[in-house]
Design a protein around this motif. Structure first.
Motif, PDB file in Angstrom:
ATOM      1  N   CYS A  67       0.835  -1.210   0.000  1.00 25.20           N
ATOM      2  CA  CYS A  67       0.000   0.000   0.000  1.00 25.20           C
ATOM      3  C   CYS A  67       0.865   1.253   0.000  1.00 25.20           C
ATOM      4  N   LEU A  68       1.957   1.233   0.742  1.00 25.22           N
ATOM      5  CA  LEU A  68       2.854   2.381   0.764  1.00 25.22           C
ATOM      6  C   LEU A  68       3.524   2.571  -0.598  1.00 25.22           C
ATOM      7  N   ALA A  69       3.885   1.487  -1.256  1.00 20.88           N
ATOM      8  CA  ALA A  69       4.484   1.575  -2.586  1.00 20.88           C
ATOM      9  C   ALA A  69       3.508   2.187  -3.585  1.00 20.88           C
ATOM     10  N   VAL A  70       2.266   1.749  -3.554  1.00 17.48           N
ATOM     11  CA  VAL A  70       1.246   2.284  -4.467  1.00 17.48           C
ATOM     12  C   VAL A  70       0.978   3.763  -4.150  1.00 17.48           C
ATOM     13  N   ALA A  71       0.898   4.095  -2.863  1.00 14.32           N
ATOM     14  CA  ALA A  71       0.658   5.481  -2.470  1.00 14.32           C
ATOM     15  C   ALA A  71       1.796   6.388  -2.912  1.00 14.32           C
ATOM     16  N   ASN A  72       3.034   5.937  -2.738  1.00 14.90           N
ATOM     17  CA  ASN A  72       4.177   6.741  -3.171  1.00 14.90           C
ATOM     18  C   ASN A  72       4.204   6.898  -4.684  1.00 14.90           C
ATOM     19  N   ARG A  73       3.878   5.850  -5.394  1.00  9.70           N
ATOM     20  CA  ARG A  73       3.917   5.886  -6.865  1.00  9.70           C
ATOM     21  C   ARG A  73       2.921   6.887  -7.434  1.00  9.70           C
ATOM     22  N   PHE A  74       1.718   6.940  -6.839  1.00  7.65           N
ATOM     23  CA  PHE A  74       0.670   7.816  -7.358  1.00  7.65           C
ATOM     24  C   PHE A  74       0.500   9.097  -6.541  1.00  7.65           C
ATOM     25  N   ASN A  75       1.417   9.328  -5.593  1.00  6.34           N
ATOM     26  CA  ASN A  75       1.448  10.559  -4.796  1.00  6.34           C
ATOM     27  C   ASN A  75       0.119  10.818  -4.071  1.00  6.34           C
ATOM     28  N   VAL A  76      -0.372   9.794  -3.380  1.00  8.52           N
ATOM     29  CA  VAL A  76      -1.569   9.921  -2.559  1.00  8.52           C
ATOM     30  C   VAL A  76      -1.229   9.477  -1.131  1.00  8.52           C
ATOM     31  N   SER A  77      -2.132   9.686  -0.230  1.00  2.88           N
ATOM     32  CA  SER A  77      -1.916   9.345   1.169  1.00  2.88           C
ATOM     33  C   SER A  77      -1.859   7.830   1.363  1.00  2.88           C
ATOM     34  N   PRO A  78      -0.840   7.327   2.081  1.00  2.67           N
ATOM     35  CA  PRO A  78      -0.783   5.894   2.367  1.00  2.67           C
ATOM     36  C   PRO A  78      -1.988   5.415   3.181  1.00  2.67           C
ATOM     37  N   THR A  79      -2.497   6.270   4.049  1.00  2.00           N
ATOM     38  CA  THR A  79      -3.672   5.905   4.842  1.00  2.00           C
ATOM     39  C   THR A  79      -4.874   5.678   3.948  1.00  2.00           C
TER      40      THR A  79
ATOM     41  N   LEU B  29      -8.749   1.966   1.598  1.00  2.00           N
ATOM     42  CA  LEU B  29      -9.402   1.429   0.402  1.00  2.00           C
ATOM     43  C   LEU B  29      -9.093  -0.053   0.211  1.00  2.00           C
ATOM     44  N   THR B  30      -7.883  -0.463   0.554  1.00  2.00           N
ATOM     45  CA  THR B  30      -7.521  -1.877   0.444  1.00  2.00           C
ATOM     46  C   THR B  30      -8.340  -2.717   1.413  1.00  2.00           C
ATOM     47  N   VAL B  31      -8.460  -2.270   2.648  1.00  2.00           N
ATOM     48  CA  VAL B  31      -9.238  -3.010   3.640  1.00  2.00           C
ATOM     49  C   VAL B  31     -10.712  -3.045   3.251  1.00  2.00           C
ATOM     50  N   LEU B  32     -11.241  -1.906   2.796  1.00  2.00           N
ATOM     51  CA  LEU B  32     -12.642  -1.868   2.388  1.00  2.00           C
ATOM     52  C   LEU B  32     -12.895  -2.762   1.176  1.00  2.00           C
ATOM     53  N   SER B  33     -11.939  -2.841   0.266  1.00  2.00           N
ATOM     54  CA  SER B  33     -12.137  -3.691  -0.910  1.00  2.00           C
ATOM     55  C   SER B  33     -12.151  -5.168  -0.544  1.00  2.00           C
TER      56      SER B  33
ATOM     57  N   GLN C 296      -8.989  -9.880  -4.166  1.00  2.00           N
ATOM     58  CA  GLN C 296      -8.160  -8.816  -3.612  1.00  2.00           C
ATOM     59  C   GLN C 296      -6.960  -9.352  -2.835  1.00  2.00           C
ATOM     60  N   ILE C 297      -7.154 -10.355  -2.015  1.00  2.00           N
ATOM     61  CA  ILE C 297      -6.059 -10.905  -1.207  1.00  2.00           C
ATOM     62  C   ILE C 297      -4.995 -11.518  -2.118  1.00  2.00           C
ATOM     63  N   ILE C 298      -5.431 -12.224  -3.140  1.00  2.00           N
ATOM     64  CA  ILE C 298      -4.483 -12.844  -4.074  1.00  2.00           C
ATOM     65  C   ILE C 298      -3.707 -11.764  -4.823  1.00  2.00           C
ATOM     66  N   ILE C 299      -4.383 -10.698  -5.233  1.00  2.00           N
ATOM     67  CA  ILE C 299      -3.711  -9.603  -5.927  1.00  2.00           C
ATOM     68  C   ILE C 299      -2.683  -8.946  -5.012  1.00  2.00           C
TER      69      ILE C 299
END
Length: 60
Positions: free
Chosen positions: A16-28, A33-37, A44-47
């Protein structure tokens, strides 16, 4: 910016931190969104595990 899992600031595997850093959004936001998905049916878990394996870790 390159996609990588940083050593500092990650909670579980750093996906999640890697994705947040890549797209310049908040890690939180990405974590929430990951937990809600995970409530929805789907792979989702497999992905998450696949991304954990495919995204390289920070060498620093």
């Amino acid at each position: 910016m390159k996609l990588y899992r940083p050593r500092r600031g990650r909670v579980f595997a750093g996906v999640c931190l890697a994705v947040a850093n890549r797209f310049n959004v908040s890690p939180t936001l990405v974590r929430v969104l990951t937990v809600l998905s995970c409530i929805l049916p789907g792979p989702q878990i497999i992905i998450y595990i696949v991304l954990w394996v495919l995204i390289p870790g920070d060498k620093g």
